[in-house]
Design an enzyme around this catalytic site. Structure first.
Site, short mmCIF file in Angstrom:
data_model
loop_
_atom_site.label_atom_id
_atom_site.label_comp_id
_atom_site.label_asym_id
_atom_site.label_seq_id
_atom_site.Cartn_x
_atom_site.Cartn_y
_atom_site.Cartn_z
N LYS A 19 -0.81 8.03 -9.44
CA LYS A 19 0.51 8.40 -8.91
C LYS A 19 1.57 8.00 -9.92
CE LYS A 19 3.13 7.91 -4.54
NZ LYS A 19 3.13 7.25 -3.21
N SER A 79 3.59 10.52 0.62
CA SER A 79 4.21 10.91 -0.64
C SER A 79 3.24 11.08 -1.80
CB SER A 79 5.26 9.87 -1.02
OG SER A 79 4.62 8.62 -1.27
N SER A 122 1.58 6.79 2.96
CA SER A 122 1.52 7.72 1.83
C SER A 122 0.18 7.88 1.14
CB SER A 122 2.56 7.34 0.78
OG SER A 122 3.80 7.83 1.17
N1 GLN Z 1 6.49 9.03 4.72
C1 GLN Z 1 6.96 7.67 4.72
C2 GLN Z 1 8.33 7.63 4.11
O1 GLN Z 1 8.86 8.65 3.85
C3 GLN Z 1 6.01 6.79 4.00
C4 GLN Z 1 6.11 6.89 2.54
C5 GLN Z 1 5.18 6.00 1.81
O2 GLN Z 1 4.22 5.45 2.37
N2 GLN Z 1 5.48 5.80 0.55
O3 GLN Z 1 8.90 6.61 3.88
#
Ligand code: GLN
Length: 474
Positions: free
Chosen positions: A78, A153, A177
């Protein structure tokens, strides 16, 4: 679809000389050539570097040198994990072109174990989102159905494995994410216990929530990768003083006598296809000798609200460092304050700005107690509810995501609908516990459904036992 190789098979075959590391890299690069234009999993493909590294590993094997447990296993990282000399952008204009001067601990441990990096993957900007539509560099598509999102994400990391661009990949999980994109792309995804895996070199979003973890096509691969990356790191002050857990050895233990929690007051809103798979998962474990016990998690549905105060509060503080002075983008202006403002206005996307404003507001004098302070109390209630539930069970099963992969644009105009994707994943992060998503059949439109296995802090071993059982049945 391309046939996916597992890390366990690649490492064994490469170490024994049956398969060359070079051949694995070429296979991935061919898959990337064929489909990356359509999928857009990567911000950068490091093809030449990967070829050189693979050649080195093959030479080491010929010379009889020790090549490590991941010899020739290709990895996609990532793009919020610092890689020395390789652009690390968090899919944000504000970091475009920035090359870290060091490798993060996980990146280093992977390289030391013989893994070969093939590229840096796309994400929702600064890991804020659930669909990878918030990337400043364009969305990633789900390789299983390119009209749909891969989740987020860490959508690029999930897509890279699902499309055969890399054997395995890594993401970060602050509120879901890793687990949610794993579910939407039919992969295994692990959010380790907070402190189990070093955050050194992970660009911070919510420091009390963030953990790095793997995406793999099998449970055994995830166990292997956890054994390689986990364990104490003196460079991360929140790292637990613990060695990496032994997980490969528990996969064959079965679930006889284990107690599996079913939440009776689970937040509503999951689609019937997903709930049907969850029921099937309970049946499988019961038939394998486990007992299903009812547990209550009355605070679970407040997790989302608490998270959207705690995570933005921490993000507003963490992202203050992107000021046009030390990293990436700078927009010149008449004085220093104008330069800060113009740089941040041009460099951050809408969702990141929304989070910074939410977080700054929640932390501001006069509102701190009402918002941030209250969110911390809810966080405590969630931990207490989990503690109580785990008195009567070893792990808990929930859906990972309330639905299968959704279509592009379905939720982009409604932040709240997007936030609801994480209703089942967020409570774990608030509690600092372990959790993973395991593919368990398909739902609507033949798309994969993930079942989430939740475990208490340091409960990785029982969690992997259950995941392995579900995988055998699926
Ligand atoms: N979807 C969640 C957010 O928008 C989690 C994101 C993540 O785990 N980085 O914050």
């Amino acid at each position: 679809m391309v046939e996916l190789r597992t890390a366990v098979d690649v490492a064994r075959a490469v170490a024994s000389g049956e398969l060359s590391a070079a051949a694995v890299v070429e296979e991935n690069l061919a898959a990337i050539d064929a489909r990356e234009g359509e999928v857009h999993a990567f911000n950068v493909v490091t093809a030449e570097r990967a070829r050189e590294r693979a050649a080195q590993i093959d030479a080491d094997i010929k010379a009889g040198r020790n090549v490590g447990r991941l010899a020739g296993v290709t990895v996609a990282l990532k793009d919020n994990m610092c890689t020395r000399g390789v652009e690390t952008t968090c899919s944000s204009r504000i970091l475009a072109g920035w090359k870290p001067p060091y490798d993060g601990t996980v990146v280093r441990r992977l390289a030391d174990a013989g893994a070969v990096m093939v590229g840096k993957t796309n994400l929702d900007e600064f890991a804020m989102g659930s669909s990878t539509e918030n990337s400043a560099f364009g969305p990633t598509r789900n390789p299983l159905d390119t009209s749909r999102v891969p989740g987020g994400s860490s959508g690029g990391s999930a897509a890279a494995v699902a499309a055969g661009f890399a054997t395995v990949s890594f993401g970060s999980d602050t509120g879901g994410s890793i687990r949610q994109p794993a579910a939407l792309c039919g992969l295994v995804g692990v959010k380790p216990t907070y402190g189990m895996v070093s955050r050194q070199g992970l660009i911070a979003f919510g420091s009390s929530l963030d953990q790095i973890g793997p995406f793999t096509s099998t449970v055994a691969d995830a166990a292997l990768l956890m054994e390689v990356i986990a364990g104490h790191d003196p460079l991360d002050s929140t790292s637990l003083p613990q060695p990496a857990p032994e997980l490969m050895s528990v996969l064959s233990h079965g679930v006889e006598g284990m107690r599996i929690g079913r939440i009776t007051d689970m937040p509503e809103g999951s689609s019937p296809d997903v709930l049907e798979r969850l029921d099937a998962a309970f049946d499988v474990l019961r038939n394998a000798g486990a007992t299903v016990v009812d547990v209550q998690m009355p605070s679970m549905s407040y997790g989302l609200t608490a998270y959207y105060l705690v995570a933005p509060a921490e993000a507003s503080s963490n992202l203050a460092r992107f000021d046009g002075v030390r990293y990436g983008l700078r927009v010149d202006a008449k004085d220093l304050n104008a330069m800060y403002g113009d740089t941040r206005a041009a460099g951050f996307g809408d969702e990141v700005k929304r989070r910074i404003m939410l977080g700054t507001y929640a932390l501001s004098a006069g509102y701190y107690d009402a918002y941030y302070g209250k969110a911390l109390k809810v966080r405590r209630l969630i931990a207490d509810d989990f503690a109580k539930a785990y008195e009567s069970c070893d792990v808990i099963l929930t859906p990972t995501s309330p639905t299968v992969a959704f279509k592009f644009g379905d939720k982009t105009n409604n932040p709240l609908a997007m936030y609801l994707c994480d209703v089942f994943t967020i409570p774990t992060n608030l509690a600092g516990h372990a959790a993973m998503s395991v593919p368990f059949g398909t739902g609507e439109a033949g798309l994969p459904v993930g079942v989430q296995v939740l475990a208490p802090a340091l409960g990785e071993a029982p969690m992997f036992r259950v995941a392995a059982e579900l995988e055998r049945a699926a």
